[in-house]
Enzyme design. Structure first.
Site, PDB file in Angstrom:
ATOM      1  N   SER A 187       1.069  -5.260   2.780  1.00  0.00           N
ATOM      2  CA  SER A 187       1.159  -6.209   1.672  1.00  0.00           C
ATOM      3  C   SER A 187       0.229  -7.397   1.839  1.00  0.00           C
ATOM      4  CB  SER A 187       2.613  -6.666   1.507  1.00  0.00           C
ATOM      5  OG  SER A 187       3.437  -5.570   1.230  1.00  0.00           O
TER       6      SER A 187
ATOM      7  N   ASP B 146     -14.234  -7.209   2.794  1.00  0.00           N
ATOM      8  CA  ASP B 146     -15.144  -7.049   1.655  1.00  0.00           C
ATOM      9  C   ASP B 146     -16.294  -8.044   1.693  1.00  0.00           C
ATOM     10  OD1 ASP B 146     -13.475  -5.064   0.823  1.00  0.00           O
ATOM     11  OD2 ASP B 146     -13.052  -5.915  -1.150  1.00  0.00           O
TER      12      ASP B 146
ATOM     13  N   LYS C 103       0.193  -0.839   1.291  1.00  0.00           N
ATOM     14  CA  LYS C 103       1.056  -1.282   0.193  1.00  0.00           C
ATOM     15  C   LYS C 103       0.265  -2.254  -0.677  1.00  0.00           C
ATOM     16  CE  LYS C 103       5.343  -3.669  -1.041  1.00  0.00           C
ATOM     17  NZ  LYS C 103       4.711  -4.690  -1.893  1.00  0.00           N
TER      18      LYS C 103
END
Length: 528
Positions: free
Chosen positions: A297, A308, A322
């Site tokens: 999460s 990224d 998740k």
């Protein structure tokens, strides 16, 4: 399939499986639970309940029928949409609130008796004179001894509203003692360790994203920077997530400009972007983030955003996977639905959510399958099946659809304990021994000013091991033939567990990190 595994894995995986089912995100606003809207037109379900209420032959508990009906509906959705009865809702909210109302102790049930493991300094119990090693026999006349007493039962009795009084019957030094404790607000830190590993490298471990995590994180960062930190290891292993807004705030401290951190989108929820909004406290400087199969999460929001944007290295094993956003809806009876309303996506568009089309059981057992297939041990097995490829800002290839894949894989230690040692680790006997050894030798840690000096100079010698082998015999475990390497590994755990009684979790990690293969690999990466 390997027969043996690290002893902490079953416990931590259970936490993710059970608590992860009902602890979801709140949106970045962090607003309280929303009351669900009311429908003007009755549904077939409402009509059926009304008919049963007015025409059924016997009296029925309509509330129970309603709860069961809602539970059944939620079970047909994704694995993280859940219905929470009032008591479960209170527990879930309290778990992430950063504090709770209670008496200010940590306890463990040893040999069917509640033993005090820690007393919070200047807390209610400390002020009442309660000490480590005290045993709680009763609370307000309710018996708390015996095999039939669960941990939940103990918590329900000793916790209560701030300002209320609980009378405890204790057992200390072979005598009974009665004390009254006025309950108070007890902080529940989410940063369990923050210290300097050397003159440049700082270490912070965050256990979950509670309502106070960002503040705790910033306090830790400011303190470490004052001590000269220029490089950071940020440990999110086994962090099952929590509040989305806290993850966004923390990620913002590592990224510059107005970079996108995460965005959410669903069929009934328009795309919403969450971007950097302030200069961060650590936008420059080497950074390593640690994750594993139990990082979920909010942990994946942070790791995904940093990966990224090529901000630091991700070290460890593939995260849980998740990527669903839950929004709470408060129902009229005090219960609530935590309904999945959107997916979250990393800055370059990766959905981290792993598939759940084969049902909830297979979904939750997926981490065990990684263990069975060797994915937790070997880099060539650690992969996202059929994951879509993406390019980071620096041109590296990463994948979506099944968790965050680390930049540097570090598998579980393939060396395993013997059956005898596994038995005493799994049944709690090992922790019981450390606790009683500390009680019998309370001054043994006094000469050491901090965990690092303790780690370098403390030597339990043969005395501690001899006492442990005698303790193990109570469980009919013979340790006389244990190989030397197993004995040394277990002594390392003894040393770390003992440190916890003086310096809490921070002391434990400061000792264990000197032998932790993931942490050692992170240090290598920082020193390149």
């Amino acid at each position: 399939m390997k027969r043996k595994f690290e002893v902490w894995l079953p416990l931590l995986l259970s936490i993710v499986m059970i608590l992860g089912m009902y602890i979801g995100y709140r949106f970045a606003t962090g607003q309280p639970n929303k009351k669900i809207f009311k429908l003007d037109k009755a549904t077939a379900l409402q009509e059926a309940l009304d008919i049963i209420r007015t025409r059924y032959v016997d009296s029925v508990k309509i509330d129970t029928l309603e709860a069961n009906a809602i539970q059944e509906m939620m079970s047909e959705l994704d694995p993280h949409s859940v219905y929470l009865p009032p008591a479960a809702l209170k527990m879930a909210d309290e778990d992430l609130s950063g504090s709770f109302d209670g008496i200010g102790v940590e306890f463990s049930q040893i040999r069917d008796t509640v033993n005090i493991l820690h007393v919070f300094k200047e807390g209610p119990s400390d002020q009442a004179g309660i000490e480590i090693g005290d045993q709680i026999l009763q609370a307000d006349g309710v018996r708390l001894t015996g095999k039939d007493i669960s941990t939940d039962k103990v918590i329900s009795v000793i916790r209560g509203k701030k300002g209320s009084v609980v009378e405890l019957e204790l057992f200390r030094n072979e005598k009974k003692k009665t004390v009254q404790v006025t309950r108070g607000s007890i902080p529940k830190p989410s940063v369990s360790a923050a210290y300097m590993m050397n003159k440049q490298i700082g270490f912070i471990r965050l256990d979950e994203f509670t309502s106070t995590s960002y503040r705790e994180f910033m306090e830790a960062m400011e303190n470490l920077k004052k001590l000269g930190m220029t490089q950071l290891i940020f440990d999110l292993r086994s962090n099952r997530g929590g509040y989305m807004d806290q993850a966004i705030e923390i990620a913002d401290e590592f990224l510059n400009g107005d970079k996108l951190i995460v965005y959410t989108q669903g069929v009934n929820s328009p795309k919403t972007e969450y971007r950097c909004k302030r200069p961060g406290i650590f936008e420059e400087g080497k950074l390593v983030v640690l994750i594993d199969e139990l990082s979920a999460s909010a942990s994946e929001i942070v790791a995904g955003a940093l990966q990224d944007w090529d901000r630091g290295s991700i070290v460890g094993r593939r995260s849980f996977g998740k990527g669903l956003v839950q929004e709470p809806f408060l129902l009229s009876d005090g219960s609530a639905m935590r309904l999945t309303v959107a997916r979250y996506y990393t800055p370059i568009g990766r959905s981290i959510q792993k598939p759940y089309t084969d049902g909830k059981k297979i979904y939750m057992d997926e981490v065990w399958q990684r263990y069975a297939t060797g994915q937790l041990y070997y880099a060539d097995s650690n992969k996202i099946s059929n994951g879509k490829a993406y390019k980071t800002s620096g041109g590296r290839t990463v994948y979506g659809g099944g968790g965050i894949m680390p930049d540097i894989f570090v598998g579980l230690d393939t060396s395993s304990y013997s059956r005898e040692i596994n038995k005493i680790l799994l049944n709690g006997s090992f922790n019981d021994f450390i606790f009683h050894y500390f009680l019998d030798n309370k001054k043994i840690l006094d000469p050491y000013p901090n965990p690092q000096v303790y780690n370098s100079k403390f030597d339990p010698a043969d005395d501690m091991w001899l006492k442990f082998t005698q303790w193990a015999q109570k469980d009919t475990v013979n340790l006389s033939g244990v190989p030397l390497f197993e004995k040394e590994r277990l002594e390392d755990r003894m040393e770390a567990q003992l440190a916890r009684y003086k310096w809490r979790d921070s002391g434990f990690y400061q000792v264990m990190n000197t032998k932790d293969t993931v942490v050692l690999r992170a240090i290598q990466e920082l020193q390149k």
